[in-house]
Design a protein around this motif. Structure first.
Motif, PDB file in Angstrom:
ATOM      1  N   LYS A   1      15.032  18.737   6.833  1.00  0.00           N
ATOM      2  CA  LYS A   1      14.555  19.881   7.871  1.00  0.00           C
ATOM      3  C   LYS A   1      15.907  20.412   8.491  1.00  0.00           C
ATOM      4  O   LYS A   1      15.857  21.866   8.639  1.00  0.00           O
ATOM      5  N   ALA A   2      16.574  19.666   9.094  1.00  0.00           N
ATOM      6  CA  ALA A   2      17.778  20.374   9.770  1.00  0.00           C
ATOM      7  C   ALA A   2      18.471  21.047   8.735  1.00  0.00           C
ATOM      8  O   ALA A   2      18.879  22.276   9.462  1.00  0.00           O
ATOM      9  N   THR A   3      18.953  20.858   7.595  1.00  0.00           N
ATOM     10  CA  THR A   3      19.751  21.429   6.763  1.00  0.00           C
ATOM     11  C   THR A   3      18.884  22.859   6.197  1.00  0.00           C
ATOM     12  O   THR A   3      19.412  24.052   6.298  1.00  0.00           O
ATOM     13  N   ARG A   4      17.492  22.703   6.136  1.00  0.00           N
ATOM     14  CA  ARG A   4      16.791  23.994   5.582  1.00  0.00           C
ATOM     15  C   ARG A   4      16.924  25.091   6.742  1.00  0.00           C
ATOM     16  O   ARG A   4      17.119  26.141   6.523  1.00  0.00           O
TER      17      ARG A   4
ATOM     18  N   LYS B   1      20.879  32.697   7.108  1.00  0.00           N
ATOM     19  CA  LYS B   1      20.401  33.814   6.213  1.00  0.00           C
ATOM     20  C   LYS B   1      20.773  33.528   4.720  1.00  0.00           C
ATOM     21  O   LYS B   1      20.852  34.620   3.795  1.00  0.00           O
ATOM     22  N   THR B   2      21.051  32.238   4.321  1.00  0.00           N
ATOM     23  CA  THR B   2      21.660  31.970   2.864  1.00  0.00           C
ATOM     24  C   THR B   2      20.328  31.773   2.021  1.00  0.00           C
ATOM     25  O   THR B   2      20.433  31.624   0.805  1.00  0.00           O
ATOM     26  N   HIS B   3      19.206  31.308   2.847  1.00  0.00           N
ATOM     27  CA  HIS B   3      17.984  30.639   2.295  1.00  0.00           C
ATOM     28  C   HIS B   3      16.909  31.742   3.008  1.00  0.00           C
ATOM     29  O   HIS B   3      17.166  31.969   4.161  1.00  0.00           O
ATOM     30  N   THR B   4      16.018  31.918   2.457  1.00  0.00           N
ATOM     31  CA  THR B   4      14.600  32.506   2.841  1.00  0.00           C
ATOM     32  C   THR B   4      13.437  31.739   2.479  1.00  0.00           C
ATOM     33  O   THR B   4      13.372  30.795   1.823  1.00  0.00           O
ATOM     34  N   ASN B   5      12.205  32.176   2.714  1.00  0.00           N
ATOM     35  CA  ASN B   5      10.932  31.531   2.698  1.00  0.00           C
ATOM     36  C   ASN B   5      10.844  30.181   3.118  1.00  0.00           C
ATOM     37  O   ASN B   5      10.368  29.264   1.942  1.00  0.00           O
ATOM     38  N   PRO B   6      11.137  29.704   4.052  1.00  0.00           N
ATOM     39  CA  PRO B   6      11.142  28.379   4.513  1.00  0.00           C
ATOM     40  C   PRO B   6       9.551  27.730   4.209  1.00  0.00           C
ATOM     41  O   PRO B   6       8.724  28.406   4.397  1.00  0.00           O
ATOM     42  N   GLY B   7       9.414  26.620   3.875  1.00  0.00           N
ATOM     43  CA  GLY B   7       8.132  25.975   3.869  1.00  0.00           C
ATOM     44  C   GLY B   7       8.214  24.493   3.792  1.00  0.00           C
ATOM     45  O   GLY B   7       9.134  23.880   3.892  1.00  0.00           O
ATOM     46  N   GLU B   8       6.921  23.831   4.061  1.00  0.00           N
ATOM     47  CA  GLU B   8       7.013  22.551   3.823  1.00  0.00           C
ATOM     48  C   GLU B   8       5.580  21.980   3.084  1.00  0.00           C
ATOM     49  O   GLU B   8       4.723  22.815   3.161  1.00  0.00           O
ATOM     50  N   ARG B   9       5.839  20.859   2.472  1.00  0.00           N
ATOM     51  CA  ARG B   9       4.422  20.536   1.714  1.00  0.00           C
ATOM     52  C   ARG B   9       4.515  18.798   1.456  1.00  0.00           C
ATOM     53  O   ARG B   9       5.651  18.481   1.792  1.00  0.00           O
ATOM     54  N   MET B  10       3.313  18.292   1.379  1.00  0.00           N
ATOM     55  CA  MET B  10       3.334  16.966   0.966  1.00  0.00           C
ATOM     56  C   MET B  10       3.635  16.590  -0.621  1.00  0.00           C
ATOM     57  O   MET B  10       3.156  17.086  -1.337  1.00  0.00           O
ATOM     58  N   THR B  11       4.186  15.588  -0.930  1.00  0.00           N
ATOM     59  CA  THR B  11       4.499  15.146  -2.191  1.00  0.00           C
ATOM     60  C   THR B  11       3.392  14.474  -2.902  1.00  0.00           C
ATOM     61  O   THR B  11       2.545  14.170  -2.066  1.00  0.00           O
ATOM     62  N   GLU B  12       3.408  14.455  -3.982  1.00  0.00           N
ATOM     63  CA  GLU B  12       2.317  13.873  -4.871  1.00  0.00           C
ATOM     64  C   GLU B  12       2.178  12.256  -4.381  1.00  0.00           C
ATOM     65  O   GLU B  12       3.265  11.676  -4.579  1.00  0.00           O
ATOM     66  N   SER B  13       1.155  11.506  -4.617  1.00  0.00           N
ATOM     67  CA  SER B  13       0.820  10.213  -4.466  1.00  0.00           C
ATOM     68  C   SER B  13       1.485   9.510  -5.790  1.00  0.00           C
ATOM     69  O   SER B  13       1.276   9.995  -6.741  1.00  0.00           O
ATOM     70  N   ARG B  14       2.172   8.513  -5.447  1.00  0.00           N
ATOM     71  CA  ARG B  14       2.586   7.511  -6.734  1.00  0.00           C
ATOM     72  C   ARG B  14       1.863   6.416  -6.905  1.00  0.00           C
ATOM     73  O   ARG B  14       2.025   5.600  -7.831  1.00  0.00           O
ATOM     74  N   GLU B  15       0.677   6.222  -5.953  1.00  0.00           N
ATOM     75  CA  GLU B  15      -0.230   5.040  -6.213  1.00  0.00           C
ATOM     76  C   GLU B  15      -0.712   4.923  -7.577  1.00  0.00           C
ATOM     77  O   GLU B  15      -0.903   3.667  -8.016  1.00  0.00           O
TER      78      GLU B  15
ATOM     79  N   ASP C   1       0.714  -1.137  -0.072  1.00  0.00           N
ATOM     80  CA  ASP C   1      -0.053  -0.035   0.064  1.00  0.00           C
ATOM     81  C   ASP C   1       0.774   1.232   0.130  1.00  0.00           C
ATOM     82  O   ASP C   1       0.603   2.184   0.590  1.00  0.00           O
ATOM     83  N   TYR C   2       1.746   1.066  -0.707  1.00  0.00           N
ATOM     84  CA  TYR C   2       2.833   2.357  -0.633  1.00  0.00           C
ATOM     85  C   TYR C   2       2.070   3.357  -1.568  1.00  0.00           C
ATOM     86  O   TYR C   2       1.729   3.235  -2.755  1.00  0.00           O
ATOM     87  N   THR C   3       2.456   4.657  -1.130  1.00  0.00           N
ATOM     88  CA  THR C   3       1.977   5.805  -1.993  1.00  0.00           C
ATOM     89  C   THR C   3       2.953   6.936  -2.335  1.00  0.00           C
ATOM     90  O   THR C   3       2.854   7.522  -3.251  1.00  0.00           O
ATOM     91  N   GLY C   4       3.918   6.685  -1.484  1.00  0.00           N
ATOM     92  CA  GLY C   4       5.136   7.629  -1.653  1.00  0.00           C
ATOM     93  C   GLY C   4       4.975   9.155  -1.192  1.00  0.00           C
ATOM     94  O   GLY C   4       5.834   9.971  -1.402  1.00  0.00           O
ATOM     95  N   VAL C   5       3.656   9.301  -0.668  1.00  0.00           N
ATOM     96  CA  VAL C   5       3.476  10.656  -0.054  1.00  0.00           C
ATOM     97  C   VAL C   5       4.169  10.911   1.278  1.00  0.00           C
ATOM     98  O   VAL C   5       4.458  10.006   2.177  1.00  0.00           O
ATOM     99  N   GLU C   6       4.989  11.943   1.032  1.00  0.00           N
ATOM    100  CA  GLU C   6       5.885  12.404   2.419  1.00  0.00           C
ATOM    101  C   GLU C   6       5.887  13.744   2.297  1.00  0.00           C
ATOM    102  O   GLU C   6       5.674  14.522   1.684  1.00  0.00           O
ATOM    103  N   LYS C   7       6.498  14.213   3.777  1.00  0.00           N
ATOM    104  CA  LYS C   7       6.627  15.674   3.824  1.00  0.00           C
ATOM    105  C   LYS C   7       8.027  16.140   3.375  1.00  0.00           C
ATOM    106  O   LYS C   7       8.960  15.421   3.588  1.00  0.00           O
ATOM    107  N   GLU C   8       8.081  17.221   2.521  1.00  0.00           N
ATOM    108  CA  GLU C   8       9.461  17.665   2.017  1.00  0.00           C
ATOM    109  C   GLU C   8       9.623  19.123   2.396  1.00  0.00           C
ATOM    110  O   GLU C   8       8.632  19.923   2.489  1.00  0.00           O
ATOM    111  N   TYR C   9      10.668  19.400   2.725  1.00  0.00           N
ATOM    112  CA  TYR C   9      10.992  20.807   3.282  1.00  0.00           C
ATOM    113  C   TYR C   9      11.672  21.549   2.491  1.00  0.00           C
ATOM    114  O   TYR C   9      12.591  20.963   1.610  1.00  0.00           O
ATOM    115  N   TYR C  10      11.449  22.823   2.314  1.00  0.00           N
ATOM    116  CA  TYR C  10      12.292  23.669   1.058  1.00  0.00           C
ATOM    117  C   TYR C  10      12.511  25.219   1.544  1.00  0.00           C
ATOM    118  O   TYR C  10      11.887  25.605   2.398  1.00  0.00           O
ATOM    119  N   ALA C  11      13.222  25.755   0.801  1.00  0.00           N
ATOM    120  CA  ALA C  11      13.511  27.175   0.966  1.00  0.00           C
ATOM    121  C   ALA C  11      13.911  27.927  -0.200  1.00  0.00           C
ATOM    122  O   ALA C  11      14.562  27.047  -1.047  1.00  0.00           O
TER     123      ALA C  11
END
Length: 407
Positions: A191-194, A201-215, A169-179
């Motif tokens: 998350k730690a690197t971000r 202050k080398t990166h701005t506008n941090p956020g997180e989102r769920m990846t699309e399902s691969r199902e 029942d793998y979907t591949g949906v996971e939380k990813e972090y970005y900036a």
């Protein structure tokens, strides 16, 4: 006498057990001294004794075997596979086994990624499968094994991995972090690197989102592979599951329509095509797929209609342009055969002129599509085809220019 026999057997078992322990210690010593050739030899000698070992001794044997085959990352790819198999047979939990698992996982990940980037997809697939066997908490390794198998044109291998993923029942949906970095580009990272980059202050506008399902992708690929293997019953069974999970996916409808057409179920085919169009009437990829299906079914009028609609939305689809030109040119040989079969009577001469004009009409209809293909993506085969057409209609200068360019 009976007591003596029992005592003799007990002594024999004790001596045999002592010999096993002695060999296991020799194996552990060879591994500790990085003498992996000797360690592998000892693994072979001990293999026949495994069935008589107790659980603790077996775990020591399999740990030693895993170390011997892994050889601190220097073992061959086949040996590392054996190391993974040995690790999987360890029943207990130990710090040494966990440490070795982490070392093998790190080594395999590097090698699998290298094989993939160097396009050695067959070895990449084995590497990712081994990664999953080392760390079964991360089924994404199976997904990458499947993708590697697809690239290696190993459809049976890909099917095996996709079915394993489906069973999990793998979907591949996971939380990813970005900036966003200094160049304005969004970077995805852990998350730690971000958080560290944002703090620096080398990166701005941090956020997180769920990846699309691969199902849906996984189920769809299972369907397509089964269909291509001719196992339509299995394909339709998985298709039903895919449709239930993704009722709005018009591409799934097209895939099922194709299956139904191959099975001769034309009524069901038409029903599914109509449903797909009603759900997504302005999808250029859907219209393109419908055109292909219509062409395969011999419905040239409908195929041209779908290709034209697809190109209205995405005018740079060179596949649609090429296929549309091919449909237009499909009757050319028939006309040439009719022209060659004519005699020299006045009636035949008039018929010849009619056919000649019809052939010119075909050429003039196809030329714009082929010209657009060359504008978007210069292609030798298309260039030569267009040069021949130019030659046939008397556009000698254009024909010469294309031949000089593509010959």
């Amino acid at each position: 006498m009976k007591k003596q026999l029992i005592l003799a057997i007990a002594l024999l078992v004790t001596v045999f057990s002592f010999a096993q322990k002695k060999e296991i210690k020799a194996l552990e010593k060879a591994v500790k001294n990085n003498n992996y050739a000797e360690a592998k030899a000892l693994v072979g000698q001990l293999e026949s004794m495994v069935g008589t070992m107790d659980g603790k001794l077996k775990d020591k044997y399999y740990l030693g075997a895993a170390n011997a085959y892994f050889a601190n990352g220097t073992g061959s790819y086949a040996d590392i596979t054996k190391a993974v198999e040995s690790l999987g047979k360890i029943s207990g939990n130990s710090g040494e086994a966990s440490q070795l698992k982490r070392a093998i996982e790190s080594d395999l990940l590097t090698k699998a990624n290298n094989f993939y980037t160097s396009k050695d997809f067959e070895k990449a697939a084995v590497g990712f499968e081994n990664l999953y066997n080392v760390n079964k908490s991360d089924p994404s390794y199976l997904y990458y094994a499947a993708v590697s198998s697809i690239n290696a044109q190993d459809m049976d291998g890909a099917l095996k991995y996709y079915i394993m993923l489906d069973d999990l029942d793998y979907t591949g949906v996971e939380k990813e972090y970005y900036a966003t970095n200094a160049a304005g580009e969004v970077e995805v990272m852990d998350k730690a690197t971000r958080d560290n980059y944002v703090r620096l202050k080398t990166h701005t506008n941090p956020g997180e989102r769920m990846t699309e399902s691969r199902e849906a992708e996984i189920t769809k690929n299972i369907v397509i592979i089964y269909a291509n293997k001719g196992e339509t019953d299995k394909a339709l069974a998985y298709m039903k599951k895919a449709r239930e999970a993704n009722p709005e996916d018009s591409n799934l409808l097209v895939t099922e329509a194709n299956l139904q057409y191959k099975l001769g179920n034309t009524a069901k085919y038409e029903e599914l095509i109509s449903e797909a169009l009603s759900k997504d009437p302005n999808n250029p990829d859907l219209l393109y797929n419908l055109a292909v299906l219509a062409a395969e079914a011999g419905n040239v009028v409908k195929a041209k209609k779908y290709y034209t609609k697809s190109l209205d939305i995405n005018p740079k689809n060179t596949n649609a342009l090429t296929n549309l030109a091919a449909l237009v040119l499909a009757d050319e040989q028939k006309i040439i055969d009719q022209m060659n079969a004519l005699g020299t009577s006045a009636a035949d001469n008039r018929k010849y002129d009619e056919l000649k004009n019809k052939r010119l009409d075909i050429y003039n209809e196809a030329i714009p599509y082929l010209e657009r293909v060359l504008e978007i993506n210069p292609n030798k085969e298309i260039g030569i085809t267009l040069a021949n057409i130019y030659g046939a209609i008397g556009e000698d200068a254009k024909a010469k220019a294309l031949r000089e360019k593509f010959n």
